[in-house]
Design an enzyme around this catalytic site. Structure first.
Site, PDB file in Angstrom:
ATOM      1  N   LYS A 124     -10.379   5.921  10.388  1.00  0.00           N
ATOM      2  CA  LYS A 124     -10.362   5.010  11.542  1.00  0.00           C
ATOM      3  C   LYS A 124      -8.911   4.926  12.026  1.00  0.00           C
ATOM      4  O   LYS A 124      -8.075   4.284  11.406  1.00  0.00           O
ATOM      5  CB  LYS A 124     -10.854   3.622  11.100  1.00  0.00           C
ATOM      6  CG  LYS A 124     -11.514   2.801  12.167  1.00  0.00           C
ATOM      7  CD  LYS A 124     -10.643   2.377  13.315  1.00  0.00           C
ATOM      8  CE  LYS A 124      -9.866   1.107  13.046  1.00  0.00           C
ATOM      9  NZ  LYS A 124      -8.974   0.748  14.176  1.00  0.00           N
ATOM     10  N   THR A 184       0.307  -6.785   6.240  1.00  0.00           N
ATOM     11  CA  THR A 184       0.002  -7.467   4.979  1.00  0.00           C
ATOM     12  C   THR A 184      -1.187  -8.407   5.174  1.00  0.00           C
ATOM     13  O   THR A 184      -2.043  -8.522   4.286  1.00  0.00           O
ATOM     14  CB  THR A 184       1.253  -8.221   4.493  1.00  0.00           C
ATOM     15  OG1 THR A 184       2.259  -7.245   4.216  1.00  0.00           O
ATOM     16  CG2 THR A 184       0.985  -9.035   3.234  1.00  0.00           C
ATOM     17  N   GLY A 191      -4.224  -6.366   5.022  1.00  0.00           N
ATOM     18  CA  GLY A 191      -4.303  -5.873   3.629  1.00  0.00           C
ATOM     19  C   GLY A 191      -4.933  -6.922   2.719  1.00  0.00           C
ATOM     20  O   GLY A 191      -5.765  -6.609   1.858  1.00  0.00           O
ATOM     21  N   GLU A 194      -0.748   0.209   1.834  1.00  0.00           N
ATOM     22  CA  GLU A 194       0.654   0.412   2.227  1.00  0.00           C
ATOM     23  C   GLU A 194       0.892  -0.567   3.369  1.00  0.00           C
ATOM     24  O   GLU A 194       0.403  -0.379   4.476  1.00  0.00           O
ATOM     25  CB  GLU A 194       0.846   1.871   2.664  1.00  0.00           C
ATOM     26  CG  GLU A 194       2.286   2.319   2.558  1.00  0.00           C
ATOM     27  CD  GLU A 194       3.042   2.142   3.852  1.00  0.00           C
ATOM     28  OE1 GLU A 194       3.611   1.039   4.038  1.00  0.00           O
ATOM     29  OE2 GLU A 194       3.056   3.062   4.668  1.00  0.00           O
ATOM     30  N   CYS A 226       7.333   0.558   8.907  1.00  0.00           N
ATOM     31  CA  CYS A 226       7.147  -0.401   7.819  1.00  0.00           C
ATOM     32  C   CYS A 226       8.385  -0.484   6.937  1.00  0.00           C
ATOM     33  O   CYS A 226       8.686  -1.524   6.369  1.00  0.00           O
ATOM     34  CB  CYS A 226       5.916  -0.046   7.000  1.00  0.00           C
ATOM     35  SG  CYS A 226       5.875   1.685   6.559  1.00  0.00           S
ATOM     36  N   GLU A 245       8.303  -9.934   9.286  1.00  0.00           N
ATOM     37  CA  GLU A 245       8.412  -8.568   9.792  1.00  0.00           C
ATOM     38  C   GLU A 245       8.280  -8.608  11.320  1.00  0.00           C
ATOM     39  O   GLU A 245       7.265  -9.057  11.845  1.00  0.00           O
ATOM     40  CB  GLU A 245       7.290  -7.716   9.186  1.00  0.00           C
ATOM     41  CG  GLU A 245       7.435  -6.258   9.526  1.00  0.00           C
ATOM     42  CD  GLU A 245       6.345  -5.399   8.902  1.00  0.00           C
ATOM     43  OE1 GLU A 245       5.189  -5.866   8.828  1.00  0.00           O
ATOM     44  OE2 GLU A 245       6.663  -4.263   8.506  1.00  0.00           O
TER      45      GLU A 245
HETATM   46  P1  NDP Z   1      -3.171  -4.186  11.618  1.00  0.00           P
HETATM   47  O1  NDP Z   1      -2.943  -4.334  10.168  1.00  0.00           O
HETATM   48  O2  NDP Z   1      -4.057  -5.148  12.300  1.00  0.00           O
HETATM   49  O3  NDP Z   1      -3.722  -2.720  11.949  1.00  0.00           O
HETATM   50  C1  NDP Z   1      -3.719  -1.612  11.086  1.00  0.00           C
HETATM   51  C2  NDP Z   1      -5.077  -0.906  11.142  1.00  0.00           C
HETATM   52  O4  NDP Z   1      -6.098  -1.715  10.552  1.00  0.00           O
HETATM   53  C3  NDP Z   1      -5.573  -0.613  12.547  1.00  0.00           C
HETATM   54  O5  NDP Z   1      -6.306   0.593  12.548  1.00  0.00           O
HETATM   55  C4  NDP Z   1      -6.464  -1.796  12.814  1.00  0.00           C
HETATM   56  O6  NDP Z   1      -7.356  -1.587  13.856  1.00  0.00           O
HETATM   57  C5  NDP Z   1      -7.159  -1.926  11.476  1.00  0.00           C
HETATM   58  N1  NDP Z   1      -7.734  -3.236  11.190  1.00  0.00           N
HETATM   59  C6  NDP Z   1      -7.484  -4.439  11.779  1.00  0.00           C
HETATM   60  N2  NDP Z   1      -8.225  -5.406  11.202  1.00  0.00           N
HETATM   61  C7  NDP Z   1      -8.956  -4.802  10.223  1.00  0.00           C
HETATM   62  C8  NDP Z   1      -9.893  -5.267   9.255  1.00  0.00           C
HETATM   63  N3  NDP Z   1     -10.231  -6.555   9.157  1.00  0.00           N
HETATM   64  N4  NDP Z   1     -10.453  -4.367   8.393  1.00  0.00           N
HETATM   65  C9  NDP Z   1     -10.098  -3.067   8.441  1.00  0.00           C
HETATM   66  N5  NDP Z   1      -9.227  -2.578   9.338  1.00  0.00           N
HETATM   67  C10 NDP Z   1      -8.648  -3.419  10.218  1.00  0.00           C
HETATM   68  O7  NDP Z   1      -1.787  -4.163  12.351  1.00  0.00           O
HETATM   69  P2  NDP Z   1      -1.522  -4.637  13.854  1.00  0.00           P
HETATM   70  O8  NDP Z   1      -1.743  -3.535  14.748  1.00  0.00           O
HETATM   71  O9  NDP Z   1      -2.225  -5.897  14.191  1.00  0.00           O
HETATM   72  O10 NDP Z   1       0.011  -4.992  13.736  1.00  0.00           O
HETATM   73  C11 NDP Z   1       0.399  -6.277  13.297  1.00  0.00           C
HETATM   74  C12 NDP Z   1       1.609  -6.236  12.438  1.00  0.00           C
HETATM   75  O11 NDP Z   1       1.318  -5.449  11.299  1.00  0.00           O
HETATM   76  C13 NDP Z   1       2.808  -5.575  13.038  1.00  0.00           C
HETATM   77  O12 NDP Z   1       3.564  -6.439  13.786  1.00  0.00           O
HETATM   78  C14 NDP Z   1       3.521  -5.138  11.820  1.00  0.00           C
HETATM   79  O13 NDP Z   1       4.266  -6.204  11.306  1.00  0.00           O
HETATM   80  C15 NDP Z   1       2.451  -4.802  10.835  1.00  0.00           C
HETATM   81  N6  NDP Z   1       2.140  -3.371  10.726  1.00  0.00           N
HETATM   82  C16 NDP Z   1       2.619  -2.696   9.656  1.00  0.00           C
HETATM   83  C17 NDP Z   1       2.388  -1.352   9.551  1.00  0.00           C
HETATM   84  C18 NDP Z   1       2.893  -0.566   8.421  1.00  0.00           C
HETATM   85  O14 NDP Z   1       3.112   0.627   8.579  1.00  0.00           O
HETATM   86  N7  NDP Z   1       3.064  -1.140   7.262  1.00  0.00           N
HETATM   87  C19 NDP Z   1       1.676  -0.616  10.562  1.00  0.00           C
HETATM   88  C20 NDP Z   1       1.146  -1.420  11.639  1.00  0.00           C
HETATM   89  C21 NDP Z   1       1.399  -2.746  11.688  1.00  0.00           C
HETATM   90  P3  NDP Z   1      -6.837  -1.964  15.333  1.00  0.00           P
HETATM   91  O15 NDP Z   1      -5.772  -0.985  15.666  1.00  0.00           O
HETATM   92  O16 NDP Z   1      -7.981  -1.784  16.172  1.00  0.00           O
HETATM   93  O17 NDP Z   1      -6.342  -3.378  15.268  1.00  0.00           O
END
Ligand code: NDP
Length: 495
Positions: free
Chosen positions: A199, A253, A256, A273, A307, A404
């Site tokens: 996904k 997080t 997560g 991660e 990240c 973050e």
């Molecule tokens: P998310 O954690 O929401 O998104 C990461 C992925 O998870 C996306 O594919 C998202 O889909 C999906 N997702 C969202 N909700 C769920 C769920 N309940 N169950 C399973 N999958 C889900 O990150 P955001 O895009 O909202 O970003 C928010 C913050 O997260 C950022 O500001 C940053 O701080 C952090 N972040 C950290 C990352 C890293 O590399 N460690 C990467 C991205 C974000 P969708 O895209 O449709 O929301």
């Protein structure tokens, strides 16, 4: 009189020349984007049973790029059952040397189509073409080559462990490195004999879909790799699907934690991660000009959507003012703008939502009393943009020191002794990465020993290699991706 004349001669001899870079825009002709994409299941694109689509836009222009399918529960169900069938009927039992051939072929095809994929990544995500072309795509290919090499040597990777795949892997990835995160997850999963339902992030699905097409051209058996696009809800269906054996997630997080709750009490394997708030520590004896480049790369690479971004800078007190002055001067030279221009250093913010998150935290920094510096900068009138930003006078308790930001924003603090640097650097719920700049080798080792971070870079930053494991502890998650360790997450046995 003569000086006036000389002055006029000088004007004639050396007219004012604009030495700034001329625009050098990468052509988009190489990319063809479909009007509408289906889901990639069982080796082909299919209309979603949900009948729903959403729009993917270019964050640098807000222009419409494509309509993308939004997978519902029945779509995820179908993808998982095809992945199961492919695992049972062919892929799980295929000799490693045969799996390796498939993965090597994919790696070579990624190289062949690297320019096209880099342009698509930049169009869909907003990152500078210089980065997608020179960092993301070479790393994507390298990860597939690296794990292809392990596919027929798994019994040597972990002596005594009978290397058995887990089955179907459900993988959810974010928008900051769309194709690279795909490679980090898909390459080890396939090399170990698992099949995949991926996904991608809602805002950056296009390179995963192009990659899906590439796997079909490469002759990967149908069902081995599947893509279900959609938002967080689709991700939640993948994660919670009872026939998924392993979940690999990269993202925030907060999500997560939701996933950990969702999977508590099940025997689904999980690796996370998550976010970070990395400390970048600069000692007085560091090579300062190199450290400036390292710090700039650490926080402004990929607009700070990283990240492991070095978002908290700790500078030894006696060089603090000098270092901040140098940093401000360097910031003024960063070119912010069109991500397709090969001269651009800082591209577009990935989405309006992310821009709002960054703006909210930066406003909090100002209202909590930190001092903000932003260089003069003309931003494009359309699209999502944020000026590279520094904060000095930051307290440990400020939100910009704790949360973050995931944007081009650096919080600067000072320290006097190595012990104080450690105390401050470790004062975070995260533990993903850190950087140290000093000319003393013994100090590097001492710092690495005391920093609570999964990765510590010394006199460099953001260096990645497929053979090197990456991952965090505390609220930055668990499990390792990359290297030999990255295979373990996809094999039965010790976790
Ligand atoms: P998310 O954690 O929401 O998104 C990461 C992925 O998870 C996306 O594919 C998202 O889909 C999906 N997702 C969202 N909700 C769920 C769920 N309940 N169950 C399973 N999958 C889900 O990150 P955001 O895009 O909202 O970003 C928010 C913050 O997260 C950022 O500001 C940053 O701080 C952090 N972040 C950290 C990352 C890293 O590399 N460690 C990467 C991205 C974000 P969708 O895209 O449709 O929301």
């Amino acid at each position: 009189m003569s000086t006036e004349l000389e002055g006029r001669k000088a004007d004639v001899v050396a007219p004012r020349i604009d030495w700034s870079y001329a625009t050098s825009r990468e052509s988009t002709d190489i990319v063809s984007i479909e009007k509408r994409y289906g889901l990639f299941v069982d080796g082909e694109f299919r209309a979603p049973k949900s009948r729903k689509h959403y729009e993917s836009v270019n964050p640098a222009t807000e222009e419409h790029l494509a309509e993308v399918a939004e997978a519902g529960p029945a779509d995820v169900d179908a993808a998982v059952s095809y992945a199961r069938e492919a695992y049972e009927s062919e892929w799980g039992a295929m000799p490693g040397a045969e799996r390796a051939k498939h993965i090597f072929r994919i790696a070579r095809m990624v190289q062949e189509r690297a320019r096209e994929l880099a342009v698509l990544e930049t169009l869909d995500g907003g990152k500078p073409i210089r980065e997608s072309r020179d960092v993301d795509l070479p790393q994507v290919a390298a990860n597939f080559f690296y794990y292809a090499g392990w596919a027929d040597k798994l019994e040597y990777a972990f002596p005594g462990l009978d290397p058995e795949p887990l089955g179907v892997a459900g993988q959810v990835i974010p928008w900051n490195f769309p194709l690279l995160m795909l490679a980090w997850k898909v390459a080890p999963a396939l090399a170990t004999g698992n099949t995949v339902v991926l996904k991608p992030a809602e805002t950056t699905p296009l390179t995963a879909l192009a990659f899906a097409e590439l796997t079909a051209e490469a002759g990967l058996p149908p069902g081995v790799f599947n893509v279900v696009t959609g938002a967080g809800e689709t991700g939640s269906h993948v994660v919670g699907h009872p026939d998924v054996d392993k979940v690999a997630f990269t993202g925030s997080t907060a999500v997560g934690k939701i996933i950990q709750h969702q999977l508590a009490g099940t025997d689904t394997r999980l690796s996370l991660e998550l976010g970070g708030k990395a400390a970048h520590v600069v000692f007085e004896d560091a090579p300062l000009d190199q450290a400036i480049e390292g710090v700039v790369n650490g926080i402004f690479f990929n607009q700070g959507h990283v990240c492991c971004a070095g978002s908290r800078l700790f500078v030894q007190e006696n060089i603090h003012d000098l270092f901040v002055d140098k940093l401000k001067a360097r910031l003024a030279t960063l070119r912010v703008g069109d991500p397709l221009d090969k001269n651009t250093d800082v591209g577009a913010i990935n989405s309006r939502e992310q821009l709002e998150r960054i703006t909210e935290l930066v406003d909090a920094g100002v209202s909590e009393g930190a001092e903000m510096f932003q260089p003069a900068c003309d931003l494009p009138s359309r699209g999502f943009w944020f000026v590279p930003t520094l904060f000095t006078g930051v307290a440990q308790s400020h939100r910009i020191a704790q949360e973050e930001i995931f944007g081009p924003v650096l919080s600067i603090m000072s320290f006097r002794t190595p012990e104080e640097a450690i105390e401050k650097a470790n004062n975070t719920p995260y533990g993903l990465s850190a950087g140290v700049w000093t000319s003393k080798g013994s100090r590097i080792l001492w710092m690495a020993d005391h920093l609570k971070a999964g990765v510590v870079w010394a006199n460099t930053y953001n260096k990645f290699d497929p053979s090197s494991p990456f991952g965090g502890y505390k609220e930055s998650g668990f499990g390792r991706e990359g290297g030999r360790h990255g295979l373990l997450s996809y094999l039965k046995g010790p976790r």
